[in-house]
Design a protein around this motif. Structure first.
Motif, PDB file in Angstrom:
ATOM      1  N   LEU A  44      41.436  -3.254 -41.131  1.00  0.00           N
ATOM      2  CA  LEU A  44      41.236  -4.146 -42.276  1.00  0.00           C
ATOM      3  C   LEU A  44      41.327  -3.411 -43.610  1.00  0.00           C
ATOM      4  CD1 LEU A  44      38.241  -6.218 -40.857  1.00  0.00           C
ATOM      5  CD2 LEU A  44      40.495  -7.134 -41.437  1.00  0.00           C
ATOM      6  N   TRP A  45      41.722  -2.142 -43.585  1.00  0.00           N
ATOM      7  CA  TRP A  45      41.663  -1.334 -44.809  1.00  0.00           C
ATOM      8  C   TRP A  45      42.473  -1.952 -45.951  1.00  0.00           C
ATOM      9  CZ3 TRP A  45      45.817   0.750 -47.384  1.00  0.00           C
ATOM     10  CH2 TRP A  45      47.028   0.786 -46.696  1.00  0.00           C
ATOM     11  N   PHE A  46      43.661  -2.477 -45.627  1.00  0.00           N
ATOM     12  CA  PHE A  46      44.497  -3.037 -46.688  1.00  0.00           C
ATOM     13  C   PHE A  46      43.866  -4.298 -47.273  1.00  0.00           C
ATOM     14  CE2 PHE A  46      47.938  -5.778 -48.250  1.00  0.00           C
ATOM     15  CZ  PHE A  46      48.471  -4.935 -49.223  1.00  0.00           C
ATOM     16  N   SER A  47      43.341  -5.163 -46.408  1.00  0.00           N
ATOM     17  CA  SER A  47      42.708  -6.391 -46.876  1.00  0.00           C
ATOM     18  C   SER A  47      41.467  -6.073 -47.700  1.00  0.00           C
ATOM     19  CB  SER A  47      42.339  -7.274 -45.687  1.00  0.00           C
ATOM     20  OG  SER A  47      41.825  -8.511 -46.117  1.00  0.00           O
ATOM     21  N   LEU A  48      40.680  -5.101 -47.267  1.00  0.00           N
ATOM     22  CA  LEU A  48      39.491  -4.704 -48.019  1.00  0.00           C
ATOM     23  C   LEU A  48      39.870  -4.151 -49.386  1.00  0.00           C
ATOM     24  CD1 LEU A  48      37.519  -3.053 -45.102  1.00  0.00           C
ATOM     25  CD2 LEU A  48      36.681  -4.941 -46.506  1.00  0.00           C
ATOM     26  N   ARG A  49      40.953  -3.407 -49.420  1.00  0.00           N
ATOM     27  CA  ARG A  49      41.407  -2.855 -50.697  1.00  0.00           C
ATOM     28  C   ARG A  49      41.950  -3.958 -51.609  1.00  0.00           C
ATOM     29  NH1 ARG A  49      46.016   1.922 -51.420  1.00  0.00           N
ATOM     30  NH2 ARG A  49      46.016   1.925 -53.709  1.00  0.00           N
ATOM     31  N   ARG A  50      42.732  -4.860 -51.024  1.00  0.00           N
ATOM     32  CA  ARG A  50      43.339  -5.939 -51.824  1.00  0.00           C
ATOM     33  C   ARG A  50      42.282  -6.869 -52.399  1.00  0.00           C
ATOM     34  NH1 ARG A  50      45.579 -11.032 -50.456  1.00  0.00           N
ATOM     35  NH2 ARG A  50      45.197 -10.645 -48.251  1.00  0.00           N
ATOM     36  N   HIS A  51      41.228  -7.137 -51.620  1.00  0.00           N
ATOM     37  CA  HIS A  51      40.173  -8.035 -52.073  1.00  0.00           C
ATOM     38  C   HIS A  51      39.062  -7.296 -52.821  1.00  0.00           C
ATOM     39  CE1 HIS A  51      41.931 -10.683 -48.915  1.00  0.00           C
ATOM     40  NE2 HIS A  51      41.592 -11.628 -49.768  1.00  0.00           N
ATOM     41  N   LYS A  52      39.203  -5.978 -52.913  1.00  0.00           N
ATOM     42  CA  LYS A  52      38.185  -5.146 -53.577  1.00  0.00           C
ATOM     43  C   LYS A  52      36.817  -5.336 -52.928  1.00  0.00           C
ATOM     44  CE  LYS A  52      40.671  -5.195 -57.975  1.00  0.00           C
ATOM     45  NZ  LYS A  52      40.622  -5.514 -59.441  1.00  0.00           N
ATOM     46  N   GLY A  53      36.816  -5.261 -51.603  1.00  0.00           N
ATOM     47  CA  GLY A  53      35.582  -5.397 -50.850  1.00  0.00           C
ATOM     48  C   GLY A  53      35.320  -6.818 -50.407  1.00  0.00           C
ATOM     49  N   PHE A  54      34.056  -7.139 -50.180  1.00  0.00           N
ATOM     50  CA  PHE A  54      33.675  -8.469 -49.716  1.00  0.00           C
ATOM     51  C   PHE A  54      32.233  -8.734 -50.124  1.00  0.00           C
ATOM     52  CE2 PHE A  54      32.663  -5.405 -46.492  1.00  0.00           C
ATOM     53  CZ  PHE A  54      31.458  -5.802 -45.959  1.00  0.00           C
ATOM     54  N   ASP A  55      31.838 -10.003 -50.089  1.00  0.00           N
ATOM     55  CA  ASP A  55      30.509 -10.423 -50.519  1.00  0.00           C
ATOM     56  C   ASP A  55      29.585 -10.775 -49.366  1.00  0.00           C
ATOM     57  OD1 ASP A  55      31.242 -10.435 -53.390  1.00  0.00           O
ATOM     58  OD2 ASP A  55      32.554 -12.075 -52.761  1.00  0.00           O
ATOM     59  N   GLU A  68      37.920 -14.445 -37.651  1.00  0.00           N
ATOM     60  CA  GLU A  68      37.868 -13.120 -37.037  1.00  0.00           C
ATOM     61  C   GLU A  68      38.889 -12.180 -37.686  1.00  0.00           C
ATOM     62  OE1 GLU A  68      35.932 -11.815 -34.837  1.00  0.00           O
ATOM     63  OE2 GLU A  68      35.159 -13.374 -33.494  1.00  0.00           O
ATOM     64  N   ASN A  69      38.455 -10.957 -37.954  1.00  0.00           N
ATOM     65  CA  ASN A  69      39.341  -9.884 -38.417  1.00  0.00           C
ATOM     66  C   ASN A  69      40.065 -10.223 -39.718  1.00  0.00           C
ATOM     67  OD1 ASN A  69      38.778  -8.397 -35.970  1.00  0.00           O
ATOM     68  ND2 ASN A  69      40.235  -9.754 -34.937  1.00  0.00           N
ATOM     69  N   GLN A  70      39.383 -10.931 -40.607  1.00  0.00           N
ATOM     70  CA  GLN A  70      40.003 -11.262 -41.887  1.00  0.00           C
ATOM     71  C   GLN A  70      38.944 -11.491 -42.949  1.00  0.00           C
ATOM     72  OE1 GLN A  70      41.443 -15.527 -42.360  1.00  0.00           O
ATOM     73  NE2 GLN A  70      41.334 -15.449 -40.115  1.00  0.00           N
ATOM     74  N   ILE A  71      39.394 -11.502 -44.196  1.00  0.00           N
ATOM     75  CA  ILE A  71      38.539 -11.861 -45.315  1.00  0.00           C
ATOM     76  C   ILE A  71      38.971 -13.241 -45.799  1.00  0.00           C
ATOM     77  CG2 ILE A  71      37.853 -11.305 -47.679  1.00  0.00           C
ATOM     78  CD1 ILE A  71      38.277  -8.361 -46.998  1.00  0.00           C
ATOM     79  N   TYR A  72      38.066 -14.191 -45.692  1.00  0.00           N
ATOM     80  CA  TYR A  72      38.320 -15.563 -46.136  1.00  0.00           C
ATOM     81  C   TYR A  72      37.615 -15.755 -47.472  1.00  0.00           C
ATOM     82  CZ  TYR A  72      38.425 -20.682 -46.057  1.00  0.00           C
ATOM     83  OH  TYR A  72      38.621 -22.008 -46.359  1.00  0.00           O
TER      84      TYR A  72
END
Length: 205
Positions: A113-124, A74-78
């Motif tokens: 989640l803006w920072f995580s989305l930016r750090r991971h350059k989005g998600f798949d 929840e609330n993260q990019i794995y």
């Protein structure tokens, strides 16, 4: 990468009539919520694949009895073997209870989640319980989808969006596969297997 997605109703072939061979070749298992924690724990016992989950609106029991051997995202990019998975569980708020959100509250979760989305350059992969607003959801409040999920697909063009919440038994609103722009949307009711090729989007396993 072979991904098994689950949601809403325990699949008898994976529980009552289980055979270990049914999980052979599965690289990743994703739960979209509203499943018994004992069911997920059982599956995790018989696979070396990660079992990741988000909460459904009926998963209040997870607070005291979370599924063992499984990971809540929840609330993260794995990130699994280069594939970025964004987890956002819950449904529209229709009564008092856990894992329910208004449109405004879900938008706020995404903004955080803006920072995580930016750090991971989005998600798949977008992993949720509820569908997106006006894309195979229902008009009744409990089964209405979230506008934030449409915005995420518009902005980041994930390869897949896995959700549950709208059951096959609901009739006309149920669709197993839907294409929205560059995103393949899968309703994970009971179980469904996806062959996902990370190389196609520039990742290697």
């Amino acid at each position: 990468m072979k991904i098994l997605v689950l949601a809403d109703e325990e699949c008898k072939s994976l529980w009552d009539y289980f055979d270990r061979s049914k999980l052979e070749g599965i690289d990743l298992i994703l739960s979209c919520g509203d499943l018994s924690p004992h069911y997920l724990s059982f599956i995790a016992t018989f696979t070396s694949a990660p079992v990741l989950y988000v909460h459904g609106n009926h998963d209040g029991c997870y607070e005291t009895s979370p599924p063992e051997g499984c990971l809540c995202i929840e609330n993260q990019i794995y990130v699994h073997k280069g594939v970025r998975i964004l987890g956002l569980g819950g449904s529209m708020r229709y009564k008092d209870g856990p894992h329910q959100f208004s449109q405004k509250e879900m938008n706020k979760r995404v903004r955080r989640l803006w920072f995580s989305l930016r750090r991971h350059k989005g998600f798949d992969i977008l992993l949720t319980h509820s569908p997106a607003f006006k894309i195979n959801d229902s008009d009744d409040l409990p089964h209405m989808g979230f506008e934030a999920f449409v915005n995420l697909m518009d902005e980041y063009s994930p390869s897949y969006f896995f959700h549950g919440h709208v059951h096959a038994t609901y009739g006309g609103n149920y669709k197993r596969i839907t294409q929205y722009k560059n995103t393949t949307i899968v309703n994970a009711f009971r179980q469904y297997t996806v062959e996902y090729d990370p190389v196609r989007i520039g990742y290697t396993t």
